[in-house]
Design an enzyme around this catalytic site. Structure first.
Site, PDB file in Angstrom:
ATOM      1  N   ASP A  11      19.814  18.187  11.469  1.00  0.00           N
ATOM      2  CA  ASP A  11      19.048  17.056  10.929  1.00  0.00           C
ATOM      3  C   ASP A  11      19.846  15.779  11.131  1.00  0.00           C
ATOM      4  O   ASP A  11      21.037  15.726  10.821  1.00  0.00           O
ATOM      5  CB  ASP A  11      18.783  17.241   9.432  1.00  0.00           C
ATOM      6  CG  ASP A  11      17.621  18.195   9.189  1.00  0.00           C
ATOM      7  OD1 ASP A  11      17.095  18.739  10.183  1.00  0.00           O
ATOM      8  OD2 ASP A  11      17.254  18.408   8.027  1.00  0.00           O
ATOM      9  N   ASP A 130       4.452  23.366  10.778  1.00  0.00           N
ATOM     10  CA  ASP A 130       4.961  23.779   9.470  1.00  0.00           C
ATOM     11  C   ASP A 130       3.811  24.469   8.753  1.00  0.00           C
ATOM     12  O   ASP A 130       2.780  23.841   8.475  1.00  0.00           O
ATOM     13  CB  ASP A 130       5.420  22.559   8.658  1.00  0.00           C
ATOM     14  CG  ASP A 130       6.629  21.872   9.294  1.00  0.00           C
ATOM     15  OD1 ASP A 130       7.333  22.517  10.093  1.00  0.00           O
ATOM     16  OD2 ASP A 130       6.865  20.680   9.000  1.00  0.00           O
TER      17      ASP A 130
END
Lengths: 287, 202
Positions: A11, A130
Site C-alpha cells: 500500500d 472487492d
C-alpha cells in the site's frame, strides 16, 4: 510450464509504503524502491502497488514513484488505486508498470475497460473486484453507500462475522463493493467478473472482503466461483496467513496467483518459503 | 550506442535501464538520424498492433528501421516490438507488419484449460545457439504477458520455444535480427543476462 505466481502487495500513500513493512535491516521501510528490491531478491513473481493517496495533486508522485521502481527493479509489477481514466492508465504504463488495476471507475464506467484494453492490450488491464458474501435471504442491494471518508476503513467496514460467511451453501452470492470497500454496488461478483472478461480485462484481482485480514486462508468458494466463470487469469487475495493457504487455493481452485501483504511484510514467511512449500506439494512454482 | 525507439507505445524506462545496467550506452529517440548513427537498436512496445504501426508511420520510423536491418546492424524487438517484425497480425484490422521476418502473429485460443492472456513466468526450450542465449540455461523462466504470439513461416528462425497449450516461438533470431515475446527487462537476472548478451554483440 506456466507457474503459479506469488505476489506481495504494497500500500502506497504519497509515494511511501504504509501499513508497516517490518523488514529486518531495512533502513527505510517506507521507501517503496527499497522494499521492492528486497522482494526482487526473494524472487517474488510480481508486485502490486496499491496507491491510497487521496488527493489528485499528489498523483504525480505516483508516476515518479513508478518510474523509480521501474529503474531499480527488473520484475513485473501492477499499479492500482484511484485510477480514473485512460490518461492515468497510459501514464502509469509509460512510467514502467506492466499492468494497471482499475476498480471503482470500471464499475462506474465499464467502457474504461474496453477502451483501455483496445489501446494498451488486454494483458495490461487488471480489474480489481472487492467482493463480499450476501446472506441467502438477501439479494444484492442497490448501492446507497456513504463514503466514510476514512481510508483506514478500507476493506474493513460492514464485515459480517466469519462464521456466517462460511456457513453458506450452494446459494452463495457475492456483491461487488467499490471505493475501497466502502460502497456496495448491487452487482453480483460472478456476473461482474464475466462482464469484465468480456469487455477485455486481462486479469482479475479478486479480494474477499470477508476473509481479508483474517489470516484464515483464501476464500475458496468465492475464488472457485470466479475462476470457473471466466477464462482470464485470476489473482486470489485476502486471508493468506501461511504457506498452506496458498497450496489450498491453488489445489482447490484454478487461481493463477496468490496475493498477500502482511505475512510477507512482517517476515512471518518469506516468498521463498511459500514457494518451497508449494513445490513440496507439486504445485508448479518458479524457484 | 543503442537506440531505443520511442514511438509512444509503452514502457521505455525499464528497457533503457536494463540495457544500461548491462553496460550499454543508450539513446531514447524517435529520430531517423539517431537510429542511423547508432550501432544497435531496440524496438519495445506494448499495446495494439494497428496503433503501433500507425505511430511508426506517423513518426517516419519504418524506413530507418528497415535500413538499420538491411545494414546488418543488431536489432531487438521486444513483445509487441517482436510481433511487428512479422508480416501481419490477427490483432490488426488495417495495418501490416514490417515484414522483416516472414509469418503471422496469431491469438491464443482460450478455453477452460487455457487462460488468455498468457501471463506469468514460463520456461524456454532452447533451439540452436542464439548468441543472446549464451550462459542462459535450458528451462530458464522468463516473464510473459501477452495474448498473441508469432508463428514464423521459416521455423529455422526459432531460437527458443515456450509451451502454453502448444509450443510457440518465444525467441526468434535471424542473422542480427532478434525478437523476444517475453519481457527480458522484467525477467530479473536471467533477462538481464540476455540484455547483456545483446549489448556485447559485435
Amino acid at each position: 510450464m506456466l507457474t503459479k505466481r506469488i505476489i506481495p502487495c504494497l500500500d502506497i500513500k504519497d509515494g511511501r509504503v504504509v501499513k508497516g513493512v517490518k523488514f529486518l535491516g531495512l533502513k527505510d521501510a517506507g521507501d517503496p524502491v527499497e522494499v521492492a528490491k528486497i522482494y526482487d531478491k526473494e524472487e517474488a513473481d510480481e508486485l502490486v502497488f496499491l496507491d491510497i493517496t487521496a488527493s489528485f495533486e499528489k498523483r504525480k508522485t505516483l508516476i515518479e514513484l513508478v518510474e523509480q521502481i521501474a529503474k531499480n527493479i527488473f520484475m513485473p509489477f501492477t499499479v492500482g488505486g484511484g485510477v480514473g481514466d485512460i490518461a492515468d492508465i497510459r501514464n502509469i504504463l509509460n512510467a514502467g508498470a506492466e499492468k494497471v488495476s482499475v476498480n471503482t471507475q470500471a464499475v462506474k464506467f465499464p467502457q474504461l475497460i474496453s477502451e483501455s484494453a483496445r489501446r494498451f492490450g488486454s494483458q495490461s488491464i487488471v480489474v480489481a473486484i472487492d467482493a463480499k458474501l450476501v446472506t441467502s435471504h438477501q439479494s444484492p442491494v442497490t448501492g446507497n453507500g456513504q463514503e466514510t471518508g476514512d481510508p483506514s476503513t478500507r476493506l474493513g467496514v460492514n464485515r459480517r462475522p466469519l462464521d456466517s460467511a462460511r456457513g453458506k451453501q450452494e446459494t452463495d452470492k457475492w456483491e461487488v463493493y467499490i471505493n475501497g470497500g466502502r460502497t456496495p454496488t448491487g452487482l453480483d461478483a460472478v456476473d461482474w467478473a464475466r462482464k469484465v472478461a468480456k469487455l477485455g480485462a486481462g486479469e482479475i484481482l479478486l479480494t474477499s472482503m470477508d476473509y481479508d485480514g483474517t489470516k484464515d486462508g483464501f476464500d475458496i468458494k468465492l475464488t472457485k466461483a470466479i475462476t470457473e466463470a471466466v477464462s482470464i487469469p485470476v489473482i486470489a487475495s485476502g486471508g493468506a496467513g501461511k504457506p498452506e493457504h496458498f497450496s489450498e487455493v491453488f489445489s482447490k481452485t484454478s487461481a493463477d496467483a496468490g496475493l498477500a501483504a502482511s505475512i510477507f511484510h512482517y517476515q512471518e514467511y518469506s516468498v521463498r518459503q511459500v514457494k518451497e512449500y508449494l513445490r513440496s506439494k507439486e504445485i508448479p512454482v518458479r524457484l | 550506442m543503442i537506440a531505443i525507439i520511442d514511438y509512444g507505445m509503452g514502457n521505455i524506462h525499464s528497457v533503457n535501464k536494463a540495457l544500461q545496467v548491462s553496460g550499454a550506452k543508450t539513446l531514447i529517440t524517435n529520430k531517423a538520424e539517431d537510429i542511423k548513427s547508432c550501432d544497435k537498436a531496440v524496438l519495445p512496445g506494448v499495446g495494439a498492433f494497428d496503433d503501433a504501426v500507425l505511430e511508426l508511420k506517423k513518426q517516419n520510423l519504418i524506413e530507418p528501421i528497415l535500413e538499420h536491418v538491411r545494414n546488418g546492424k543488431p536489432f531487438l524487438g521486444i513483445c509487441l516490438g517482436m510481433q511487428l517484425l512479422f508480416d501481419e497480425s490477427a490483432e490488426a484490422k488495417k495495418e501490416k507488419g514490417l515484414g522483416i521476418l516472414k509469418g503471422k502473429v496469431k491469438k491464443f485460443k482460450h478455453s477452460h484449460d487455457l487462460k488468455v492472456p498468457h501471463m506469468g513466468w514460463n520456461q524456454l526450450k532452447i533451439i540452436g545457439a542464439c548468441p543472446l542465449l549464451r550462459d542462459v540455461p535450458e528451462n530458464s523462466f522468463v516473464y510473459f504477458c501477452h495474448s498473441y504470439y508469432p508463428d514464423p513461416l521459416d521455423k529455422g528462425v526459432i531460437a527458443a520455444l515456450t509451451n502454453y497449450g502448444q509450443d510457440f516461438a518465444a525467441i526468434v533470431w535471424k542473422e542480427k535480427i532478434f525478437g523476444m515475446q517475453f519481457h527480458p527487462e522484467k525477467s530479473q537476472s536471467i533477462g538481464l543476462k540476455m540484455m547483456e548478451n545483446f549489448v556485447n554483440l559485435c
